[in-house]
Scaffold this active site. Sequence first.
Site, mmCIF file in Angstrom:
data_model
loop_
_atom_site.group_PDB
_atom_site.id
_atom_site.type_symbol
_atom_site.label_atom_id
_atom_site.label_comp_id
_atom_site.label_asym_id
_atom_site.label_seq_id
_atom_site.Cartn_x
_atom_site.Cartn_y
_atom_site.Cartn_z
ATOM 1 C CD GLU A 42 -3.067 -1.050 0.315
ATOM 2 O OE1 GLU A 42 -2.848 -0.277 -0.606
ATOM 3 O OE2 GLU A 42 -3.668 -2.109 0.155
ATOM 4 C CG ASN A 46 -0.636 5.288 -0.915
ATOM 5 O OD1 ASN A 46 -1.610 5.072 -1.566
ATOM 6 N ND2 ASN A 46 -0.970 5.344 0.465
ATOM 7 N NE ARG A 100 -5.012 3.121 -6.440
ATOM 8 C CZ ARG A 100 -4.538 1.697 -6.402
ATOM 9 N NH1 ARG A 100 -4.530 0.963 -7.391
ATOM 10 N NH2 ARG A 100 -3.881 1.148 -5.017
#
Lengths: 143, 123
Positions: A42, A46, A100
Amino acid sequence: MKLIINNISENESFARTVVAAYMTRLDPTFEELADVKTAVSEAVTNSIIHGYGKEKGKIEIHCTIKGKTIHISVQDWGIGIEDIDKAMEPLYTTKPEWERSGMGFAFMDAFMDHLKVTSKVGEGTLVEMDKEIGKEQESVEPL
Amino acid sequence: MQKNSKMVHYEVIQNCLVIYISNDLDHHTVTLLRDYSDRLIEAGNIRHIVFDFTDVDFMDSSGIGLIMGRYKKVMFLGGKAAVSHVGEMVNRIFGLSGLYKIIEKYDTAKDAVEALTKGGKAV
């Protein structure tokens, strides 16, 4: 352990696999390993999607082990986050057109013991998180 | 390293598209899978979609986006989306994200197809 990668999406699996290999000395359970891999995935995603976008850049992943706790930091030098509280809200995303889910920070928070996000617009973002391995299993509640 | 063509295969049973994923699901692989499944949906005669996770050991939040996106697509066509053969790791992610509020989970792809196509006829 320090790992520096380019911001290309192929490196997402590489980064989480390296961190997983690094933490094997703590003898993690399958679940703990999955938790850490998800959190790393994650954070790196990002940086790639939101931090750099179409720009080229580096992502630095730094891991240390103290006792039974793994500390992981993921740093980028991208655009930074204007409103961290907003960014951390579950389901909030600035890229809905890219599908997303807005669950990135929520997963990092749920799967790790501690999560700290530091960011400055125009300078980049630092995600620090840690997890104690081998403690009593706690159940993760739906968000 | 697996080639993209090996990452996934599919079958169409009646009006139900079953996608068998055989790789980790992250932002990188999801980008490829999204185009792949959308082309199949848009090729026509598809109403429902099933994602089979038999060979998936890892998924992050990008996978949620993939499923949600396809769910919206088939919903627009009057269909439903389902998942099957969900392992423990992926199950935790689905549970945590609240995905099961809108998408049914089945033991096998066959079970999912039977349930969806039956429901489809009733609509």
